[in-house]
Write an enzyme that holds these catalytic residues in place. Structure first.
Site, PDB file in Angstrom:
ATOM      1  N   GLY A  29      34.478 -30.047 -14.664  1.00 22.34           N
ATOM      2  CA  GLY A  29      35.831 -29.701 -14.933  1.00 22.34           C
ATOM      3  C   GLY A  29      36.925 -30.332 -14.637  1.00 22.34           C
ATOM      4  N   SER A  30      38.241 -29.955 -14.962  1.00 19.39           N
ATOM      5  CA  SER A  30      39.366 -30.927 -14.939  1.00 19.39           C
ATOM      6  C   SER A  30      39.658 -31.718 -13.577  1.00 19.39           C
ATOM      7  CB  SER A  30      40.619 -30.361 -15.710  1.00 19.39           C
ATOM      8  OG  SER A  30      41.084 -28.995 -14.682  1.00 19.39           O
ATOM      9  N   GLY A  82      34.453 -28.605  -8.540  1.00 21.84           N
ATOM     10  CA  GLY A  82      35.681 -27.779  -8.369  1.00 21.84           C
ATOM     11  C   GLY A  82      35.367 -26.242  -8.453  1.00 21.84           C
ATOM     12  N   ASP A  84      36.935 -22.098 -10.188  1.00 21.44           N
ATOM     13  CA  ASP A  84      37.850 -21.403 -10.940  1.00 21.44           C
ATOM     14  C   ASP A  84      38.639 -20.504 -10.007  1.00 21.44           C
ATOM     15  OD1 ASP A  84      37.294 -22.254 -13.699  1.00 21.44           O
ATOM     16  OD2 ASP A  84      35.333 -21.347 -13.131  1.00 21.44           O
ATOM     17  N   LYS A  94      32.558 -19.835 -10.477  1.00 26.23           N
ATOM     18  CA  LYS A  94      32.529 -21.105 -11.144  1.00 26.23           C
ATOM     19  C   LYS A  94      31.968 -20.610 -12.513  1.00 26.23           C
ATOM     20  CE  LYS A  94      30.868 -24.574  -8.965  1.00 26.23           C
ATOM     21  NZ  LYS A  94      32.125 -25.371  -9.888  1.00 26.23           N
ATOM     22  N   GLU A 103      25.398 -26.486 -11.832  1.00 30.39           N
ATOM     23  CA  GLU A 103      26.018 -26.564 -10.582  1.00 30.39           C
ATOM     24  C   GLU A 103      25.609 -25.941  -9.512  1.00 30.39           C
ATOM     25  OE1 GLU A 103      30.392 -26.630 -12.694  1.00 30.39           O
ATOM     26  OE2 GLU A 103      29.689 -24.889 -12.088  1.00 30.39           O
TER      27      GLU A 103
END
Length: 217
Positions: A29-30, A82, A84, A94, A103
């Site tokens: 993810g970012s 990370g 969401d 996630k 993950e």
């Protein structure tokens, strides 16, 4: 501070939990991309990394970090990823990037799961973000009907295939007041690989980027 700056802030903060010469788990993810960039410029030398997605593998290799298979490593000291969405009990949604299965596997294999996020991802009760469910393609319609029976509104992430060769249903409007029970229920459905609830195995530590610096939960 905008959201990109918050992501860079918390990505850098996660370096404090990386031990030199260790093998670490790295999510997708970012925000994780910011962690990888910070790690590449930190001077910290890790032995290797276990990656949760092909996209993360490419970034790690571009940074000069060796990527190895989890089957070669045994347990990991730390997994950094990370989310969401997260709630006050460190439970997560996630899978927005579609890497939820890998993950979840790496989180289960790690002694410490550190989630890095910014304040925009914090909620009182999970569920504002659609819940990703990875399904065997044959079972897409079957699982979708089961999601409707559970009160959700599934939407096929059409045109997207996971790194495992499966499909994603994004389920809107699920009642996630009891995320542990919901995770168990969905994961037990025939055709489901896993869902994006991380409640049975929540994060051990949340690093949250705020306007006033890093908050720990």
């Amino acid at each position: 501070m905008n959201q990109d700056e918050l992501k860079r802030l918390v990505g850098t903060a996660a370096l404090d939990y990386v031990q030199p010469d260790s093998i670490i788990g790295v999510g997708t993810g970012s925000t994780v991309n910011c962690f990888i960039e910070a790690l590449a410029h930190s001077g910290i030398r890790v032995e290797a990394a276990v990656s949760s997605s092909e996209a993360t593998t490419r970034l790690l290799e571009d940074a000069g970090i060796l990527v190895v298979d989890l089957n070669q490593t045994g347990g990991l000291d730390v997994y950094i990823d990370g989310a969401d969405e997260f709630d006050p009990h460190r439970r997560l949604i996630k899978g927005g990037g579609g890497a939820l299965t890998r993950e979840k596997i790496i989180a289960a294999a790690s002694r410490q799961f550190i989630c890095i996020a910014d304040t925009t991802k914090q909620v009182k009760v999970l569920g504002a973000f659609p819940l990703p469910v990875e399904v065997i393609p044959l079972a897409r319609s079957l699982v979708a009907r089961r999601m409707v029976a559970l009160g959700g509104q599934p939407e096929w992430r059409e045109g997207f295939t996971t790194d495992n060769g499966n499909w994603i249903l994004d389920v809107h409007n699920m009642d996630l007041v009891d995320p542990v029970r919901t995770e168990e229920t969905i994961n037990n459905l025939a055709g489901v690989v896993t869902c994006g609830l991380f409640a049975l195995r929540p994060a051990d530590l949340l690093l949250i980027a705020t306007e006033n610096g890093i908050k720990q939960l």
